[in-house]
Design an enzyme around this catalytic site. Structure first.
Site, short mmCIF file in Angstrom:
data_model
loop_
_atom_site.label_atom_id
_atom_site.label_comp_id
_atom_site.label_asym_id
_atom_site.label_seq_id
_atom_site.Cartn_x
_atom_site.Cartn_y
_atom_site.Cartn_z
N LYS A 195 0.81 -1.22 0.00
CA LYS A 195 0.00 0.00 0.00
C LYS A 195 0.85 1.28 0.00
CE LYS A 195 -4.08 -1.99 2.22
NZ LYS A 195 -5.01 -1.82 3.36
N TYR B 68 -12.18 -1.78 -5.14
CA TYR B 68 -12.85 -1.95 -3.84
C TYR B 68 -14.37 -1.83 -3.95
CZ TYR B 68 -8.38 -1.91 -1.40
OH TYR B 68 -7.13 -2.23 -0.94
N ASN C 105 -2.15 0.10 6.69
CA ASN C 105 -1.65 -1.12 7.33
C ASN C 105 -0.65 -1.89 6.46
OD1 ASN C 105 -3.41 -2.22 5.47
ND2 ASN C 105 -4.74 -3.20 6.98
N HIS D 237 -2.20 -5.38 1.46
CA HIS D 237 -3.52 -5.95 1.20
C HIS D 237 -3.32 -7.38 0.73
CE1 HIS D 237 -7.45 -6.59 -0.76
NE2 HIS D 237 -6.73 -7.16 -1.72
N GLU E 34 -9.14 -10.15 -8.19
CA GLU E 34 -8.13 -9.12 -7.94
C GLU E 34 -6.94 -9.25 -8.89
OE1 GLU E 34 -9.20 -8.23 -3.27
OE2 GLU E 34 -7.45 -9.48 -3.70
#
Length: 139
Positions: free
Chosen positions: A10, A50, A113, A116, A127
């Site tokens: 990310k 998303y 975080n 992913h 994905e």
């Protein structure tokens, strides 16, 4: 069972120059990197990726964040790749992630975080297809 899974490093981790460490951890875990690309998602691309979360209260914040800087998209292959990658990532919330997991080590918040990962093989298939065509994946 041999599986493929999808990972994103990310924007928070890319901006802190953690890409190499995270890629090394992927390989050290026994997962094979079979596709890799760095890109900067547009808000629309992040929203498409998303889309499953479109009705969730965090959707706008998530898509803003995921389009805030470059990401690194990775296809991983290996025995039980989906659960193995999820175990290496750790809990979504870095504060609750097991010590030594990527999110415990590198995550800054619930959103930032570091990584992913697909939650199931079906999700991984979507994905992977969102970011890679078959010619870009090399066993």
């Amino acid at each position: 069972m041999m599986q493929s899974t999808f990972a994103i490093i990310k924007p928070d981790a890319v901006s802190r120059q953690l890409t190499g460490e995270i890629l090394a951890a992927m390989e050290a875990s026994g997962l094979k990197i079979v596709a890799l690309k760095r890109l900067h998602l547009s808000k629309a691309q992040a929203a498409g990726f998303y889309a499953v979360h479109r009705e969730r209260p965090f959707f706008d914040s998530l898509t803003d964040y995921m389009s805030s800087g470059p990401v690194v998209c990775v296809v991983l292959r290996g025995e039980d790749a989906v659960p193995r990658w999820r175990a290496l990532m750790g809990a979504t919330n870095p504060a609750q992630a097991e010590p030594g997991t990527l999110r415990a080590r590198y995550g800054q918040s619930l959103e930032a975080n570091a990584v992913h990962g697909s939650d199931a093989q079906e999700t991984a298939a979507f994905e992977i297809g969102y970011f890679f065509n078959g010619l870009e994946i090399s066993e």
